[in-house]
Every structure is written in structure tokens, then in C-alpha cells.
Design a protein around this motif. Sequence first.
Motif, PDB file in Angstrom:
ATOM      1  N   PHE A 141      -8.950  -1.238 -13.648  1.00 29.51           N
ATOM      2  CA  PHE A 141      -7.629  -0.592 -13.664  1.00 29.51           C
ATOM      3  C   PHE A 141      -7.678   0.813 -13.048  1.00 29.51           C
ATOM      4  N   PHE A 142      -8.788   1.499 -13.230  1.00 35.75           N
ATOM      5  CA  PHE A 142      -8.884   2.882 -12.752  1.00 35.75           C
ATOM      6  C   PHE A 142      -9.056   2.980 -11.236  1.00 35.75           C
ATOM      7  N   ASN A 143      -9.210   1.822 -10.576  1.00 34.79           N
ATOM      8  CA  ASN A 143      -9.259   1.829  -9.113  1.00 34.79           C
ATOM      9  C   ASN A 143      -7.892   1.577  -8.486  1.00 34.79           C
TER      10      ASN A 143
ATOM     11  N   PHE B 283      -5.006  -8.283  -4.634  1.00 37.10           N
ATOM     12  CA  PHE B 283      -5.409  -8.614  -3.267  1.00 37.10           C
ATOM     13  C   PHE B 283      -4.233  -8.542  -2.299  1.00 37.10           C
ATOM     14  N   SER B 284      -3.090  -9.119  -2.687  1.00 33.53           N
ATOM     15  CA  SER B 284      -1.937  -9.189  -1.770  1.00 33.53           C
ATOM     16  C   SER B 284      -1.440  -7.801  -1.398  1.00 33.53           C
ATOM     17  N   VAL B 285      -1.547  -6.844  -2.320  1.00 32.97           N
ATOM     18  CA  VAL B 285      -1.106  -5.482  -2.029  1.00 32.97           C
ATOM     19  C   VAL B 285      -2.010  -4.847  -0.981  1.00 32.97           C
ATOM     20  N   TYR B 286      -3.301  -5.044  -1.140  1.00 33.80           N
ATOM     21  CA  TYR B 286      -4.257  -4.472  -0.191  1.00 33.80           C
ATOM     22  C   TYR B 286      -4.055  -5.064   1.204  1.00 33.80           C
ATOM     23  N   TYR B 287      -3.864  -6.371   1.273  1.00 34.02           N
ATOM     24  CA  TYR B 287      -3.779  -7.029   2.571  1.00 34.02           C
ATOM     25  C   TYR B 287      -2.397  -6.981   3.190  1.00 34.02           C
ATOM     26  N   GLU B 288      -1.438  -6.412   2.479  1.00 31.74           N
ATOM     27  CA  GLU B 288      -0.121  -6.226   3.082  1.00 31.74           C
ATOM     28  C   GLU B 288      -0.219  -5.288   4.291  1.00 31.74           C
ATOM     29  N   PHE B 289      -1.168  -4.366   4.248  1.00 33.49           N
ATOM     30  CA  PHE B 289      -1.352  -3.449   5.372  1.00 33.49           C
ATOM     31  C   PHE B 289      -1.933  -4.180   6.590  1.00 33.49           C
ATOM     32  N   VAL B 290      -2.557  -5.323   6.355  1.00 31.67           N
ATOM     33  CA  VAL B 290      -3.157  -6.106   7.436  1.00 31.67           C
ATOM     34  C   VAL B 290      -2.202  -7.168   7.955  1.00 31.67           C
ATOM     35  N   THR B 291      -1.538  -7.880   7.018  1.00 27.09           N
ATOM     36  CA  THR B 291      -0.698  -9.029   7.398  1.00 27.09           C
ATOM     37  C   THR B 291       0.775  -8.683   7.530  1.00 27.09           C
TER      38      THR B 291
ATOM     39  N   GLN C  12       2.836  -0.651  -6.914  1.00 27.41           N
ATOM     40  CA  GLN C  12       2.852  -2.073  -6.612  1.00 27.41           C
ATOM     41  C   GLN C  12       1.573  -2.750  -7.104  1.00 27.41           C
ATOM     42  N   SER C  13       0.457  -2.079  -6.913  1.00 26.41           N
ATOM     43  CA  SER C  13      -0.814  -2.622  -7.400  1.00 26.41           C
ATOM     44  C   SER C  13      -0.827  -2.699  -8.922  1.00 26.41           C
ATOM     45  N   LEU C  14      -0.248  -1.689  -9.572  1.00 26.30           N
ATOM     46  CA  LEU C  14      -0.189  -1.679 -11.032  1.00 26.30           C
ATOM     47  C   LEU C  14       0.637  -2.854 -11.546  1.00 26.30           C
ATOM     48  N   ASP C  15       1.760  -3.119 -10.893  1.00 24.51           N
ATOM     49  CA  ASP C  15       2.604  -4.251 -11.296  1.00 24.51           C
ATOM     50  C   ASP C  15       1.839  -5.568 -11.160  1.00 24.51           C
ATOM     51  N   GLN C  16       1.136  -5.733 -10.040  1.00 19.06           N
ATOM     52  CA  GLN C  16       0.367  -6.959  -9.832  1.00 19.06           C
ATOM     53  C   GLN C  16      -0.778  -7.073 -10.830  1.00 19.06           C
ATOM     54  N   TRP C  17      -1.410  -5.951 -11.133  1.00 18.62           N
ATOM     55  CA  TRP C  17      -2.489  -5.954 -12.128  1.00 18.62           C
ATOM     56  C   TRP C  17      -1.961  -6.392 -13.491  1.00 18.62           C
ATOM     57  N   GLY C  18      -0.779  -5.897 -13.866  1.00 22.24           N
ATOM     58  CA  GLY C  18      -0.182  -6.270 -15.142  1.00 22.24           C
ATOM     59  C   GLY C  18       0.107  -7.767 -15.220  1.00 22.24           C
ATOM     60  N   LYS C  19       0.649  -8.315 -14.133  1.00 21.45           N
ATOM     61  CA  LYS C  19       0.917  -9.761 -14.109  1.00 21.45           C
ATOM     62  C   LYS C  19      -0.380 -10.551 -14.214  1.00 21.45           C
ATOM     63  N   GLY C  20      -1.385 -10.107 -13.492  1.00 21.45           N
ATOM     64  CA  GLY C  20      -2.672 -10.795 -13.538  1.00 21.45           C
ATOM     65  C   GLY C  20      -3.299 -10.755 -14.919  1.00 21.45           C
ATOM     66  N   MET C  21      -3.169  -9.635 -15.607  1.00 18.91           N
ATOM     67  CA  MET C  21      -3.732  -9.512 -16.943  1.00 18.91           C
ATOM     68  C   MET C  21      -3.038 -10.439 -17.933  1.00 18.91           C
TER      69      MET C  21
ATOM     70  N   LEU D 255     -18.579  -2.251  -7.588  1.00 20.56           N
ATOM     71  CA  LEU D 255     -18.850  -2.769  -8.933  1.00 20.56           C
ATOM     72  C   LEU D 255     -17.662  -3.476  -9.566  1.00 20.56           C
ATOM     73  N   PHE D 256     -16.467  -2.865  -9.492  1.00 20.93           N
ATOM     74  CA  PHE D 256     -15.323  -3.408 -10.218  1.00 20.93           C
ATOM     75  C   PHE D 256     -14.125  -3.737  -9.327  1.00 20.93           C
ATOM     76  N   GLY D 257     -14.270  -3.623  -8.023  1.00 25.86           N
ATOM     77  CA  GLY D 257     -13.232  -4.058  -7.103  1.00 25.86           C
ATOM     78  C   GLY D 257     -11.976  -3.219  -7.130  1.00 25.86           C
ATOM     79  N   LEU D 258     -10.925  -3.758  -6.534  1.00 33.20           N
ATOM     80  CA  LEU D 258      -9.658  -3.040  -6.392  1.00 33.20           C
ATOM     81  C   LEU D 258      -8.735  -3.192  -7.597  1.00 33.20           C
ATOM     82  N   GLY D 259      -9.046  -4.110  -8.502  1.00 29.81           N
ATOM     83  CA  GLY D 259      -8.165  -4.371  -9.628  1.00 29.81           C
ATOM     84  C   GLY D 259      -7.692  -5.813  -9.610  1.00 29.81           C
ATOM     85  N   LEU D 260      -7.646  -6.426 -10.775  1.00 29.64           N
ATOM     86  CA  LEU D 260      -7.262  -7.833 -10.898  1.00 29.64           C
ATOM     87  C   LEU D 260      -5.902  -8.108 -10.267  1.00 29.64           C
ATOM     88  N   ASN D 261      -5.835  -9.161  -9.468  1.00 29.54           N
ATOM     89  CA  ASN D 261      -4.581  -9.661  -8.894  1.00 29.54           C
ATOM     90  C   ASN D 261      -3.934  -8.705  -7.890  1.00 29.54           C
TER      91      ASN D 261
END
Length: 421
Positions: free
Chosen positions: A73-75, A306-314, A80-89, A298-304
Motif C-alpha cells: 500500500f505504501f508504494n 497494474f492497469s493504472v500503471y500501464y495506462e501510461f503505455v496503452t 486511481q491506484s488507491l481505488d484499484q488497491w481497495g477493490k483488489g483487497m 520486494l512488494f511491487g506497485l500495490g495489489l490490483n
Amino acid sequence: MKLTGALFLATLFCITWEKVHWNVAGAVGIADVLTILFLVAFAFEWGGTRFPRTTGIVLAIFAGLLVIYLVGFFNIETKQSLDQWGKGMVKFVLHFLFLAAGVAYLTRRSVAFYWRAVTALTLGLVANSAYGVLQLLAPLTGGASSINIYGAIGGTTVYRPNALTGDPNHLAVMLCVPLLMLLPLYLRLERGHRLRVPLALTLAFLFLVQLATLSRSGLLGIFVGLLVLAVPYRYAITSRALLLPLAGIGVLLAALVWERRHYFEVLVRSRLQTSGSSENAHFAVYDFVPQILHSHPLFGLGLNTFSVYYEFVTGKSNWGPHSFYVALIVETGLVGAAAFFLFLRYLFARLHAARALGRRLAAEGVAVAARVRPLAWGMTAALAGTMAANLFYLTMQFYYFYAFAVLVLALPIVFGRQQRV
């Protein structure tokens, strides 16, 4: 107990129906609703503090993963990432609570109820597949029920049934579970058994639907699962029980293909190529793993997230990683990936215990042994096939995978009661 059992079976039956949802505080699926209702009913019914050891281990794995995801969570850097993390949790908590409660519940019930649970999961996918056939007969091309359009050949639209799942590949990978799980059971059924013909027809129907999805990931899962079954069931390659249904499927497909040879030639060639945009998208996501390991190893970008990170790519806000393992590493890092693989290792260990139990029951002359080992081998193949198929899709984060895990973990406990003292 009747209400809890009915809710449990209803959850298994509807667990793959992704499209059945309500737009309340986001998309609330029928699997969410039934899972919550079952958990509430289970909590009221249990009335004790003792759980089977397997449930305790599941809760320990859940606690470990929960700590890892909370650290991740601290990453998180954006709303938008926080919202996705909450849904994933929320999904993660529901999945593991269902797994823990489902195992505890099944261990209290009879062998007959366990078979009803296997049947409920299977029939739910049969109903899902039947809806997919209706899609093909009268293509639904609008709204939530829309069928997937692959393209066109000679002016004829090519449809891929997604049924009540979100994607034809999801349907195909999900079908790996009943196809591989039930195949050894079918091969071991005695000649003249009342379930022999219905099971053969079910397997043939599900396999035809999987072919209709045109999913390479689904076929990869089947191939890997069959490799697992190749040694213990090598004798069945030339058996009538296998050859007759396959011959029937072959004749049906041959007649269909011969009638429209050019259409299928172009279609098959398009699915065999590995240099198209779709294929590049599947492989390209792996290129991003080193980037994440460099920035958040170690702990990645945060659960669920991925789509937020790759929005900048796709440029798309809902673009998935097209690989469960890419999502696992990107979102939860090396620590999260290692913890989840320990969970998968535990599933394989319990299946090994179930196969060993089947051998002991057979040595003791217990009749149910003729069902335990085939089911354990089928589940082993289904788990291996699902893991292989998830190299390029991510169905292992869906409800159905945890429903399958419930059946896996409960198997050696439920049938262990049949062992003579």
C-alpha cells in the motif's frame, strides 16, 4: 444447515458467471453476493472454535499475504491506484475467507455432499457454456451479454463465445478445470455405470465449447494437463471409453470443416501465427517486469494496480497484464510472488496426500478408492493446466479458482474418514 449448504452449492454453481452483476458501488457480481451470504450463514451455523488444520494453514497464508499487500500500500502514488488497491483487497479478503470457510464446511459434511459440490461447480460451467452456444446460434453483439467478435473472413463475421464470462479466453481456461478434473473419473467408471454416458457427453460438450472459443491459452492448459495424466492413464489412450467419444467429436468437426474449408483454413492459420499484434501484447508485458523489479522489487506497485500503471503505455484504463504471473510480480513484488507460490505448493502437497490416501484405501479394499485417486489425479492435472494457461491470462485471481481450491484442500480430509481404523 440446509440454508448454508444451499448457499454454498449456489455459490459454486454461479461462481463463473462474471457478467451477472449489479452496478451498486461499482460492479457487484452474483459471486460476491452469494459468497457473502454463505459466509454469514456459515458464521451463524459454526458455533465452535475448532477448525480443521487445513483451514488454519489457509488462514495463516491469508494473514501472510495480507501483511504483504498492506506493505505494498505504501508504494501507491495516485488516487486511481488507491481505488484499484481497495477493490483488489476486497476481492482478496472474500476469496480467502470463502476458501477457509468452504474447507471447514466441507469437512463437516458427508462424502455425498462433497460430490454434490463437485457437481455444482461442473454444472455451473455447463450452464455457462450452454449460454455460449446460444450466443453462437444468435450472436448477441450489444450490452453486457455481447459476444466477442474476432474478425471477418470473406465477409463472414467470426464470433468467439465468452458466455457469462468476461472474455472467451477466460471461459476456455475455466473449462480446463472440469475437463481435466473429470476425465480420469470417467475413464475409471465401470462399464455400464449410470454416469458413464452423461459424463462422456458432458466432457465432449465442454471440449467443443472450448474449441469454439479459439483460445490458445485454453488449449495450452489442456495440453499440459494431459501431459500430467499421460503416465498414470497411459493405458487409456487405446481404450474404447476414450476413443469412441473422440471419434464422435472428430466426425462432427470433420463434417463442419469440410463444408467450409477456406473459412477454417484462414481461421486456423490466424490462430497459429505468433507475430500479430495480439501475440505481441501477450509477450510484451513480460518486458515490464525488470522495470518494476528495479523500482519496487520486494512488494511491487500495490495489489490490483497494474492497469493504472500501464495506462501510461496503452492509453487504456482497463488494460490487464495478460499474464497472472506478470500481475503477481508487478503488483506484489518478489515477496508477494514467493508467498503465493507457497500457497500453490500447498495445493499440490494436499493433492499428493489425496493420491496417497487413494492408494491406502485401495490396499484396504475400500470401494471409494476407485474414485479418490482418479479425482486427485484429475485435480492435479487441472491445477497444472490452469497454471500453464495463466502464463498469458489471469484467471487465477477469479472466484472460480478459489472454489476449485476448496475442493482440492477438502478432498483428503473428506475421504480420509473412509479409511479403516
